[in-house]
Design a protein around this motif. Sequence first.
Motif, PDB file in Angstrom:
ATOM      1  N   ILE A  27      31.574  40.544 -23.326  1.00 22.08           N
ATOM      2  CA  ILE A  27      31.203  40.783 -24.732  1.00 22.08           C
ATOM      3  C   ILE A  27      30.985  39.468 -25.474  1.00 22.08           C
ATOM      4  CG2 ILE A  27      32.038  41.697 -26.926  1.00 22.08           C
ATOM      5  CD1 ILE A  27      33.496  43.876 -25.266  1.00 22.08           C
ATOM      6  N   LEU A  57      29.469  46.543 -32.685  1.00 20.79           N
ATOM      7  CA  LEU A  57      30.212  46.850 -31.462  1.00 20.79           C
ATOM      8  C   LEU A  57      31.251  47.944 -31.690  1.00 20.79           C
ATOM      9  CD1 LEU A  57      30.783  43.225 -30.097  1.00 20.79           C
ATOM     10  CD2 LEU A  57      29.337  44.984 -29.060  1.00 20.79           C
ATOM     11  N   CYS A 236      28.856  47.511 -23.960  1.00 17.81           N
ATOM     12  CA  CYS A 236      29.859  46.667 -24.629  1.00 17.81           C
ATOM     13  C   CYS A 236      30.809  47.514 -25.471  1.00 17.81           C
ATOM     14  CB  CYS A 236      29.175  45.619 -25.498  1.00 17.81           C
ATOM     15  SG  CYS A 236      28.459  44.242 -24.584  1.00 17.81           S
TER      16      CYS A 236
END
Length: 339
Positions: A27, A57, A236
């Motif tokens: 990430i 995210l 992610c």
Amino acid sequence: MDTDTGKNTGKNTDHHPNHGQQAATTISGIAQALKNQLETVIFGQGEVIDLLLIGLLSEGHMLLEGLPGTAKTTLVKSLAQLLGLTFNRVQLTPDMLPAEITGTSIYDMNSRSFSFKQGPVFTDLLLADEINRTPPKTQSALLEAMEEQQVTMDGQRNALSPLFTVIATLNPVEFEGTFPLPEAQLDRFMMKIQMKYPAPAAEKQMLSEFAKHAGTRYLYQKALTPIVSREEVLACRKLLGHILVEDSMRDYMLQIIQDTRQNPNIELGCSPRSALSLLAASRAHAAIQGQGFVTPDNVKAVAGPIIRHRLILTAEAELDELTADQMVQQTLSKIAVPR
């Protein structure tokens, strides 16, 4: 988000420390690549970029508050380009109707039936520009979309993109012709990010870049090549479930949230939804820093953006010119940090 469950996977995630570190490495690499590219267009806003990536995210919607001309629209548009996402921009006005955002049913004379014409919410990344310039009736058109990723029209559910994210801009200095956002709407935004003027050195760098080209619109019109795919963004999000959150850290977050409900200067404190947002954003902050576990510093870094827009201060506190950010700092200073 359940602390022991990956939101997207629907099953228990493995919280082995090595897996957390591997997830964080992946990430952080992607986040740094995006940040490097964004900083070729947006100067002196590194913290704002970090928070936008954290929100994306964490599957969160964001309020972006900043003075005119600070490149709020350019930042969001550039982020969409780098991620290869579909992007729509809505300029909100006092006379806008809810159907102009969600879509409407249109009668087809040939088939003698109604068909649904999708509105701008049917996209990956929606920029709701100057959201406080449209009345609450129109603002509320976003509520279902933001919370349930769907639009219900004529009893039919119309699913939105799994990456659907709203980034709404606010101008902090203009009050003429504006409408305050209802508490229910504010609570659906994970973060309120404040975009301030860049430092002199960053502004000088911006001028140097503009000086290489004619006109003033070079950076606004600059086309960026996608460097991350939508599949990688979704991957992610799942990897965040591997970032370790110890029991002591969860207790620390809860104490912060609960303290806002007990502060005599605060009329309305944080909701349970904000506790989930604090957990998710702390995980994302740890991940982009390359950490496989959450620390108090990660929580403190995102607490302000998570909490500030959710607090309603008492009339006495406002008369004393206290601010929501001061209340957040007061809470962070009094809650013992876990060891």
